[in-house]
Design a protein around this motif. Sequence first.
Motif, short mmCIF file in Angstrom:
data_model
loop_
_atom_site.label_atom_id
_atom_site.label_comp_id
_atom_site.label_asym_id
_atom_site.label_seq_id
_atom_site.Cartn_x
_atom_site.Cartn_y
_atom_site.Cartn_z
N GLU A 165 4.90 1.24 -15.39
CA GLU A 165 3.66 2.01 -15.27
C GLU A 165 3.48 2.57 -13.87
O GLU A 165 3.08 3.72 -13.68
N LEU A 166 3.80 1.76 -12.85
CA LEU A 166 3.65 2.19 -11.45
C LEU A 166 4.86 2.97 -10.95
O LEU A 166 4.90 3.34 -9.78
N GLU A 167 5.84 3.17 -11.83
CA GLU A 167 7.08 3.86 -11.48
C GLU A 167 7.82 3.14 -10.36
O GLU A 167 8.50 3.76 -9.54
N GLY A 168 7.68 1.82 -10.34
CA GLY A 168 8.45 1.01 -9.39
C GLY A 168 9.90 0.90 -9.82
O GLY A 168 10.79 0.73 -8.98
N VAL A 169 10.13 0.95 -11.13
CA VAL A 169 11.50 1.04 -11.67
C VAL A 169 11.50 2.11 -12.75
O VAL A 169 10.45 2.45 -13.30
N ARG A 170 12.67 2.63 -13.04
CA ARG A 170 12.79 3.60 -14.13
C ARG A 170 12.47 2.91 -15.45
O ARG A 170 12.70 1.72 -15.63
N PRO B 15 0.80 -1.23 0.00
CA PRO B 15 0.00 0.00 0.00
C PRO B 15 0.84 1.28 0.00
O PRO B 15 0.40 2.31 -0.47
N GLY B 16 2.06 1.19 0.52
CA GLY B 16 2.93 2.37 0.55
C GLY B 16 3.83 2.47 -0.66
O GLY B 16 4.70 3.35 -0.73
N GLY B 17 3.66 1.57 -1.62
CA GLY B 17 4.52 1.57 -2.81
C GLY B 17 5.59 0.50 -2.72
O GLY B 17 5.94 0.04 -1.63
N THR B 18 6.09 0.11 -3.86
CA THR B 18 7.11 -0.94 -3.93
C THR B 18 8.50 -0.33 -4.00
O THR B 18 8.65 0.87 -4.22
N SER B 19 9.50 -1.19 -3.86
CA SER B 19 10.88 -0.74 -4.04
C SER B 19 11.42 -1.30 -5.35
O SER B 19 10.98 -2.37 -5.80
#
Length: 198
Positions: free
Chosen positions: A71-76, A25-29
Amino acid sequence: MESDLREIRGLPEGQLADWVTRRFPGGTSPQWWLSIFECLEASSTPLREATPSQRADDLNLAAEVILLAVELEGVRAAIGAYWMLRIAALSLRFDPVVSGLPSILTPDGSVEWALQQIPLTRERAITEAEIRKGEYLNAGEDFYAPVGGEVTPVDEVAFSGLHDVELILSALPWVCSHVEDEKTESEIRSWLEIQGDL
């Protein structure tokens, strides 16, 4: 990581984004995404015993995960492009070919998508490379980490557009010899021709 991957494999089609949002819920790394990419790559290798259908499922899932991570900006986007090219190159190692793969995992599809993720024009990339070379040549003592001294870690590392260009260009040769579209092939050549200037 293995438990996350087991859950992801068991998801109904189209539910991956919802699962990721619930799981983080707080975003991925970026590290989590990279671990998933690596696990899917390892499970798809020709050296692993798997049925054609299991291989196709994992390769398809890898493409879906990479697209979602970007899409989720989890990686560049450049990391996504690098990994898409890497998985596309892996899928070329099978004989007979794995059927039922998405077009983004074909040489043409992966390269076209990767080229769209390049953040700079060729001219700007060359200019940025010249600026970087100048900075290195004119760097003072404070530019480098002290030998034997303490290094303070930073919370977030800034990556330049030039770094992203270099990352994508490093992966293009893995599939470029299999590209069929002449326009795409010409675009690849134009980029690879300047690689030595960066």
